[in-house]
Design an enzyme around this catalytic site. Sequence first.
Site, PDB file in Angstrom:
ATOM      1  CD  GLU A 121      40.645  45.235  52.746  1.00  0.00           C
ATOM      2  OE1 GLU A 121      41.246  45.832  51.901  1.00  0.00           O
ATOM      3  OE2 GLU A 121      39.860  45.965  53.588  1.00  0.00           O
ATOM      4  CE1 TYR A 140      38.057  50.704  49.940  1.00  0.00           C
ATOM      5  CE2 TYR A 140      36.988  50.207  52.166  1.00  0.00           C
ATOM      6  CZ  TYR A 140      38.169  50.336  51.474  1.00  0.00           C
ATOM      7  OH  TYR A 140      39.392  50.162  51.887  1.00  0.00           O
ATOM      8  CB  THR A 180      -0.451  17.471  25.303  1.00  0.00           C
ATOM      9  OG1 THR A 180      -1.821  18.112  24.849  1.00  0.00           O
ATOM     10  CG2 THR A 180       0.722  18.441  25.679  1.00  0.00           C
TER      11      THR A 180
END
Length: 349
Positions: free
Chosen positions: A49, A103, A228
């Site tokens: 942070e 948090y 296909t």
Amino acid sequence: MPLPKRFRLNAKNYFLTYPQCSISKEERLAQLQNLSTPVNKKYIKICKESHEDGQPHLHVLIQFEGKYQCTNNRFFDLVSSTRSAHFHPNIQGAKSSSDVKTYIDKDGDTVEWGEFQIDGRSARGGQQSANDTYAKALNSASAEEALQIIKEEQPQHFFLQFHNIVSNANRIFQTPPEPWVPPFQQASFNNVPAIMTQWVSDNVCDAAARPMRPLSLVVEGPSRTGKTLWARSLGPHNYICGHMDLSPKIYSNNAWYNVIDDIPPHYVKHFKEFMGAQRDWQSNCKYGKPIQIKGGIPTIFLCNPGPQSSYKDYLSEEKNRSLNDWVQKNAIYVTIEEAIFTTGSQTSP
């Protein structure tokens, strides 16, 4: 004078905060993993942070297998490998590991190891608000992320209502089927009967140009003739092979046409709905919940000749006479005997 109180913390979950810690997340994780403890570590999450002063702070959640008693307040100190510096954390017991994880997740710059150990407690005094949890789950990016949020914050709901929660998450976050990319260009199919080419021109197109009741197409022919790959190369489609699965993971209401491949005619549920390009019908295929099919698109039925496979043989049975009369008005039948592409080319199907 009383002696200073000795540091002691006995907890299963530890919340550490390192102010002004410049060590990389990966180096921090390695140092914490290498700490020797009598109780096994189960999970570590680290978040970097950046504060307003530009200094990086570090938040860490460590979960142990059982309670770990720490008596050394320097035990979790980190050491810089590039300079002589120690980083000492604030050490707390995490009352709710779920709250701490939420948090430290807020800044997103994280690294983790191990498997998070879920608890049902919240530091706000009781269980997480169910409304908060489900609002967060709805705002997540995928079913997997939503389920993880519910698992961590509402473990009782997750355990007791697992089937419904997973089913609802898959429906809410369902993604349309990935568009199929043809391995060969349309030009590779240079031996297609003119009646099939004309059918494509008249019936395979987007909703704005599509006839109100397009005709379907039945193509019967030997294996390895390109049926296909040709059928799947014409545009956005639903491909159904093996058994009838109309779940949203397989079936899209925005497709231009359907391809039903190698499913014996007597096993084709909703035979008339598919072949008749009917609109707004419902399906409750086995083991699935009822779903609404928009319809209105043609279907290509692919089959091989022979008993149990051929639509022609099936419809020629006496008991299916009235069904055969109906098919003549709703589909074009084509039998091919040879490959609908030129053989010998490396780019051929």
